[in-house]
Write an enzyme that holds these catalytic residues in place. Structure first.
Site, PDB file in Angstrom:
ATOM      1  N   HIS A  15     -26.354  25.586  40.743  1.00  0.00           N
ATOM      2  CA  HIS A  15     -27.575  25.758  41.565  1.00  0.00           C
ATOM      3  C   HIS A  15     -28.786  25.513  40.669  1.00  0.00           C
ATOM      4  O   HIS A  15     -29.140  26.359  39.854  1.00  0.00           O
ATOM      5  CB  HIS A  15     -27.640  27.176  42.153  1.00  0.00           C
ATOM      6  CG  HIS A  15     -28.827  27.410  43.031  1.00  0.00           C
ATOM      7  ND1 HIS A  15     -28.733  28.014  44.266  1.00  0.00           N
ATOM      8  CD2 HIS A  15     -30.135  27.125  42.886  1.00  0.00           C
ATOM      9  CE1 HIS A  15     -29.925  28.090  44.821  1.00  0.00           C
ATOM     10  NE2 HIS A  15     -30.807  27.556  43.988  1.00  0.00           N
ATOM     11  N   LYS A 100     -27.515  22.035  51.977  1.00  0.00           N
ATOM     12  CA  LYS A 100     -28.154  23.306  51.665  1.00  0.00           C
ATOM     13  C   LYS A 100     -28.839  23.873  52.904  1.00  0.00           C
ATOM     14  O   LYS A 100     -29.661  23.201  53.524  1.00  0.00           O
ATOM     15  CB  LYS A 100     -29.185  23.115  50.539  1.00  0.00           C
ATOM     16  CG  LYS A 100     -29.975  24.373  50.176  1.00  0.00           C
ATOM     17  CD  LYS A 100     -29.098  25.439  49.536  1.00  0.00           C
ATOM     18  CE  LYS A 100     -29.838  26.765  49.408  1.00  0.00           C
ATOM     19  NZ  LYS A 100     -30.404  27.002  48.094  1.00  0.00           N
ATOM     20  N   HIS A 137     -28.858  29.857  51.274  1.00  0.00           N
ATOM     21  CA  HIS A 137     -29.840  30.844  50.829  1.00  0.00           C
ATOM     22  C   HIS A 137     -29.732  31.996  51.821  1.00  0.00           C
ATOM     23  O   HIS A 137     -30.251  31.909  52.932  1.00  0.00           O
ATOM     24  CB  HIS A 137     -31.255  30.254  50.805  1.00  0.00           C
ATOM     25  CG  HIS A 137     -32.263  31.219  50.274  1.00  0.00           C
ATOM     26  ND1 HIS A 137     -32.884  31.071  49.049  1.00  0.00           N
ATOM     27  CD2 HIS A 137     -32.722  32.403  50.778  1.00  0.00           C
ATOM     28  CE1 HIS A 137     -33.687  32.117  48.825  1.00  0.00           C
ATOM     29  NE2 HIS A 137     -33.610  32.926  49.873  1.00  0.00           N
ATOM     30  N   HIS A 175     -26.865  32.567  44.768  1.00  0.00           N
ATOM     31  CA  HIS A 175     -27.622  33.601  44.045  1.00  0.00           C
ATOM     32  C   HIS A 175     -27.539  34.977  44.715  1.00  0.00           C
ATOM     33  O   HIS A 175     -28.542  35.539  45.130  1.00  0.00           O
ATOM     34  CB  HIS A 175     -29.080  33.190  43.833  1.00  0.00           C
ATOM     35  CG  HIS A 175     -29.767  32.543  45.011  1.00  0.00           C
ATOM     36  ND1 HIS A 175     -29.798  33.090  46.262  1.00  0.00           N
ATOM     37  CD2 HIS A 175     -30.449  31.376  45.097  1.00  0.00           C
ATOM     38  CE1 HIS A 175     -30.476  32.290  47.063  1.00  0.00           C
ATOM     39  NE2 HIS A 175     -30.872  31.250  46.388  1.00  0.00           N
TER      40      HIS A 175
HETATM   41  C1  NCD Z   1     -36.793  28.448  44.420  1.00  0.00           C
HETATM   42  C2  NCD Z   1     -37.824  27.363  44.152  1.00  0.00           C
HETATM   43  O1  NCD Z   1     -38.830  27.636  43.508  1.00  0.00           O
HETATM   44  O2  NCD Z   1     -37.594  26.213  44.539  1.00  0.00           O
HETATM   45  N1  NCD Z   1     -37.369  29.733  44.126  1.00  0.00           N
HETATM   46  C3  NCD Z   1     -36.696  30.861  43.816  1.00  0.00           C
HETATM   47  O3  NCD Z   1     -37.320  31.911  43.689  1.00  0.00           O
HETATM   48  N2  NCD Z   1     -35.415  30.846  43.597  1.00  0.00           N
HETATM   49  C4  NCD Z   1     -36.342  28.362  45.815  1.00  0.00           C
HETATM   50  C5  NCD Z   1     -35.110  29.147  46.056  1.00  0.00           C
HETATM   51  O4  NCD Z   1     -34.020  28.721  45.662  1.00  0.00           O
HETATM   52  O5  NCD Z   1     -35.218  30.226  46.625  1.00  0.00           O
HETATM   53 ZN    ZN Z   2     -32.784  28.031  44.306  1.00  0.00          ZN
END
Ligand code: NCD
Ligand code: ZN
Length: 344
Positions: A15, A100, A137, A175
Site C-alpha cells: 500500500h 481500490k 479503505h 491499514h
Molecule cells: C492518504 C493520502 O494522503 O493519499 N492519506 C492517509 O492519511 N493515509 C490517503 C489514504 O490512504 O487514506
Molecule cells: Zn493510503
C-alpha cells in the site's frame, strides 16, 4: 564483535502513495531502494480510473525510478461508474493488480469515491470471477459517526454484508487500526487479508497530541487507543499469513501538513522497513518479520515471492529532519529521531 544483521527476502509494500509530477520524482527512489514491488494507490487528482490512465501513470513511475528494477503494481480507483468492460480490460492488462475502494469523502482525494457499494455489484461480480482483488479503505465517511468508530461501523454496515454477498472475492482490508478489524480478518475466510502500517503498530492516539498538536502523526484512519494497537501487535505475533506490510506512505508538502487545516498522510517510505524491524525486534519476533514483509502479501496476491535479498544492520542512525521535494520539503515519519536498524 560483528554487528548483528538481518538478511531478508526483498520486501514488497502492499500500500503506497507515490503521487505524481515533481513529488513522484523525489519520493519514488525511497521505496525503490527497499521494496521490490509496491501496490500503487490511484488517488491522484483526477483519480486513475481507467487502464489507459494506469499505463500512463506506470510510465511516469518507471521514469522516476529510472535504472532500478522496482516493479509498480498498479490499481484502479473504483467509482460508482466503473464498468465491467474496464474490469475485464484491467484483468487482461497484467500490470493492474487490484481495484481500490474509497468510500466517497473518506480521506485525501476520495471525493470521487464510491457513494454506495451497491452501485458496483456487477463490477464486483466480475472481479470475483476473474480473481482481481478489492482493496478497501475501511471507514464510513459519515461525519456524524465519531472518527474513532468509523472503521468498526464500516465493518458492520459495509464489509460484513459485502463479504457475504461475494464470498469468493479477494479483499484486502487496508491499514487496519482496530481490534474489530483484526478480529474480522482473523475470523474470515482465506479470501480476506489485511495490511498494517508502521505507524499503527508503533503509536497510539496520544501521539497526535503529545506536547501539542502533531500534524505529522495525522493520517487516516486516525491513530487509535492503545488497546487497539496491542491487538494489532498480537496479530503480528500470531504469525498469521493474513497480515502483511503496507506502509501507506503518503507524502504531502510540509506546508500542507503544518497549516490551519492540515491534510492526512504520513511519509514513511525512507524508514518503513527499519521501523517494522524495530517493532518486530521489540516484540521478540524477528523470526516472523520476513513472512510479514516479504511472503504473506505475495502469496495472497498469487505473485511469486522475490528472490533477491536486502540486509539490515544493527546500527543507530538519525532520521533526517526533512527531505527535498524540489521547491518544497516533506517531513518524514519520526523526523529527527534515532532508529536501531539500518538498511544497507
Ligand atoms: C492518504 C493520502 O494522503 O493519499 N492519506 C492517509 O492519511 N493515509 C490517503 C489514504 O490512504 O487514506
Ligand atoms: Zn493510503
Amino acid at each position: 564483535m560483528s554487528v548483528p544483521q538481518l538478511i531478508l527476502t526483498q520486501p514488497d509494500d502492499w500500500h503506497l502513495h507515490l503521487r505524481d509530477g515533481e513529488i513522484l520524482k523525489h519520493v519514488a527512489a525511497f521505496s525503490a531502494r527497499q521494496f521490490a514491488r509496491a501496490i500503487i494507490m490511484p488517488n491522484l487528482q483526477p483519480p486513475v480510473t481507467t487502464v489507459v490512465q494506469a499505463v500512463e501513470y506506470l510510465d511516469r513511475i518507471l521514469a522516476a525510478v529510472d535504472g532500478s528494477d522496482f516493479e509498480p503494481l498498479m490499481t484502479l480507483y473504483l467509482t460508482d461508474n466503473t464498468t465491467v468492460a474496464e474490469i475485464i480490460a484491467a484483468r487482461k492488462s497484467c500490470f493492474i493488480k487490484a481495484l481500490k475502494f474509497y468510500p466517497a469523502g473518506a480521506t485525501t482525494n476520495a471525493s470521487a469515491g464510491v457513494t454506495d457499494i451497491k452501485h458496483c455489484h456487477a463490477v464486483l461480480e466480475t472481479m470475483q470471477e476473474t480473481g482481481l482483488p478489492l482493496l478497501i479503505h475501511g471507514e464510513v465517511s459519515d461525519h456524524q459517526v465519531d472518527i474513532f468508530d468509523r472503521e468498526k461501523q464500516f465493518i458492520d454496515s459495509v464489509l460484513q454484508p459485502l463479504s457475504k454477498d461475494f464470498p469468493e472475492l479477494k479483499i484486502v482490508f487496508e491499514h487496519i487500526t482496530t481490534r474489530e478489524a483484526a478480529d474480522f480478518v482473523l475470523e474470515s475466510s482465506d479470501t480476506i487479508a489485511a495490511t498494517i502500517t508502521p505507524q499503527h503498530l508503533l503509536l497510539n492516539r496520544n501521539a497526535l497530541f503529545a506536547g501539542g498538536l502533531q500534524p505529522h502523526h495525522y493520517c487516516l484512519p486516525v491513530l487509535k487507543r492503545e488497546t487497539h494497537r496491542q491487538r494489532l501487535l498480537e496479530m503480528i505475533r500470531s504469525g498469521s499469513p493474513k497480515f502483511f506490510a503496507g506502509t501507506d506512505s503518503a507524502p504531502h508538502p510540509r506546508h500542507k501538513k503544518e497549516t490551519a487545516c492540515g491534510c492526512a498522510g504520513i511519509f514513511s517510505a525512507p524508514v518503513a522497513l527499519e521501523i517494522y524491524a524495530s517493532i518486530f525486534e521489540q516484540q521478540q519476533i524477528l523470526d516472523k518479520l520476513e513472512a510479514f514483509t516479504s511472503f504473506n502479501g505475495a502469496d495472497f496476491y498469487g505473485l511469486p515471492r522475490n528472490t533477491k535479498t536486502v540486509t539490515l544492520i544493527k546500527q543507530a542512525w538519525k532520521i533526517p529532519a526533512q527531505y527535498s521535494l524540489g521547491s518544497d520539503t516533506v517531513i518524514p515519519f519520526l523526523a529527527g529521531s534515532t532508529l536501531d536498524w539500518k538498511l544497507i
